[in-house]
Design an enzyme around this catalytic site. Structure first.
Site, PDB file in Angstrom:
ATOM      1  CG  ASN A   1      -1.974  -1.060   1.149  1.00 23.08           C
ATOM      2  OD1 ASN A   1      -2.456  -1.388   0.074  1.00 23.08           O
ATOM      3  ND2 ASN A   1      -2.345  -1.617   2.294  1.00 23.08           N
TER       4      ASN A   1
ATOM      5  CG  HIS B   1       4.214  -2.003   5.467  1.00 22.91           C
ATOM      6  ND1 HIS B   1       4.160  -0.637   5.639  1.00 22.91           N
ATOM      7  CD2 HIS B   1       2.933  -2.427   5.381  1.00 22.91           C
ATOM      8  CE1 HIS B   1       2.892  -0.254   5.654  1.00 22.91           C
ATOM      9  NE2 HIS B   1       2.121  -1.317   5.489  1.00 22.91           N
TER      10      HIS B   1
HETATM   11  P1  5GP Z   1      -0.867  -0.626   5.915  1.00 25.45           P
HETATM   12  O1  5GP Z   1      -2.333  -0.407   6.208  1.00 25.45           O
HETATM   13  O2  5GP Z   1      -0.049   0.585   6.294  1.00 25.45           O
HETATM   14  O3  5GP Z   1      -0.582  -1.113   4.531  1.00 25.45           O
HETATM   15  O4  5GP Z   1      -0.417  -1.825   6.830  1.00 25.45           O
HETATM   16  C1  5GP Z   1      -0.083  -1.684   8.172  1.00 25.45           C
HETATM   17  C2  5GP Z   1      -0.328  -3.013   8.811  1.00 25.45           C
HETATM   18  O5  5GP Z   1       0.315  -3.020  10.057  1.00 25.45           O
HETATM   19  C3  5GP Z   1      -1.815  -3.303   9.047  1.00 25.45           C
HETATM   20  O6  5GP Z   1      -2.185  -4.488   8.368  1.00 25.45           O
HETATM   21  C4  5GP Z   1      -1.903  -3.439  10.563  1.00 25.45           C
HETATM   22  O7  5GP Z   1      -2.810  -4.433  10.989  1.00 25.45           O
HETATM   23  C5  5GP Z   1      -0.478  -3.753  10.960  1.00 25.45           C
HETATM   24  N1  5GP Z   1      -0.120  -3.308  12.301  1.00 25.45           N
HETATM   25  C6  5GP Z   1      -0.456  -2.106  12.860  1.00 25.45           C
HETATM   26  N2  5GP Z   1       0.059  -2.030  14.097  1.00 25.45           N
HETATM   27  C7  5GP Z   1       0.735  -3.197  14.314  1.00 25.45           C
HETATM   28  C8  5GP Z   1       1.478  -3.702  15.430  1.00 25.45           C
HETATM   29  O8  5GP Z   1       1.641  -3.051  16.463  1.00 25.45           O
HETATM   30  N3  5GP Z   1       2.008  -4.935  15.299  1.00 25.45           N
HETATM   31  C9  5GP Z   1       1.856  -5.684  14.150  1.00 25.45           C
HETATM   32  N4  5GP Z   1       2.415  -6.897  14.145  1.00 25.45           N
HETATM   33  N5  5GP Z   1       1.163  -5.234  13.091  1.00 25.45           N
HETATM   34  C10 5GP Z   1       0.606  -4.008  13.169  1.00 25.45           C
END
Ligand code: 5GP
Ligand code: ZN
Length: 113
Positions: free
Chosen positions: A87, A100
Site C-alpha cells: 500500500n 512494508h
Molecule cells: P498498511 O495499512 O499501512 O498497509 O499496513 C499496516 C499493517 O500493520 C496493518 O495491516 C496493521 O494491521 C499492521 N499493524 C499495525 N500495528 C501493528 C502492530 O503493532 N504490530 C503488528 N504486528 N502489526 C501491526
C-alpha cells in the site's frame, strides 16, 4: 526514526511475532490478519513507502521479495498461491508510513478493491 512503529518493531522496542530476520529485513505476523497467513515484511532502514525505498536502496526490494518467497514456502502457501502488495499512500490504505510488503495467503483471496 523515533516515532515510527515499524522502526520500533525492527529495533525490538515493540514486540512482534517475528517469522524471518536478516541484517536488513524483518518479517512479522500482522496484528490484525486479513487472511490465514498475513505477514508484514519491512526493511530495517526507514523509508516512507516502497517507491522511496526503491530510490534510496533498490537492492533491499529484492531482499524483501526473496524473503517473501521463503516465508510463503515456510508457511505452506508457496504452492497454492499468495498475494504480495505494498500500500503506497493514504488513498491506498497505507497507515504505517514505513515501507512494508504484505504477504497474504492461506485462502482464496478476493479481487483487489
Ligand atoms: P498498511 O495499512 O499501512 O498497509 O499496513 C499496516 C499493517 O500493520 C496493518 O495491516 C496493521 O494491521 C499492521 N499493524 C499495525 N500495528 C501493528 C502492530 O503493532 N504490530 C503488528 N504486528 N502489526 C501491526
Ligand atoms: Zn520506520
Amino acid at each position: 526514526m523515533d516515532d515510527c512503529l515499524f522502526c520500533k518493531i525492527a529495533d525490538g522496542a515493540i514486540p512482534a511475532t517475528v517469522v524471518h530476520q536478516t541484517d536488513t529485513v524483518i518479517a512479522f505476523r500482522d496484528i490484525a490478519p486479513q487472511a490465514p497467513v498475513h505477514v508484514v515484511l519491512v526493511a530495517k532502514r526507514h523509508d516512507t513507502d516502497a517507491v522511496a525505498l526503491a530510490k534510496a536502496a533498490p537492492g533491499v526490494l529484492d531482499e524483501l521479495f526473496l524473503a517473501a518467497g521463503e516465508i510463503a514456502e515456510a508457511e505452506g502457501v508457496g504452492g497454492s498461491g499468495y498475494r504480495l502488495l505494498f500500500n503506497t499512500g493514504a488513498d491506498a490504505g497505507q497507515t504505517v508510513f514505513h515501507a512494508h510488503l504484505h504477504l497474504l495467503g492461506g485462502t482464496r483471496l478476493g479481487p483487489l478493491a
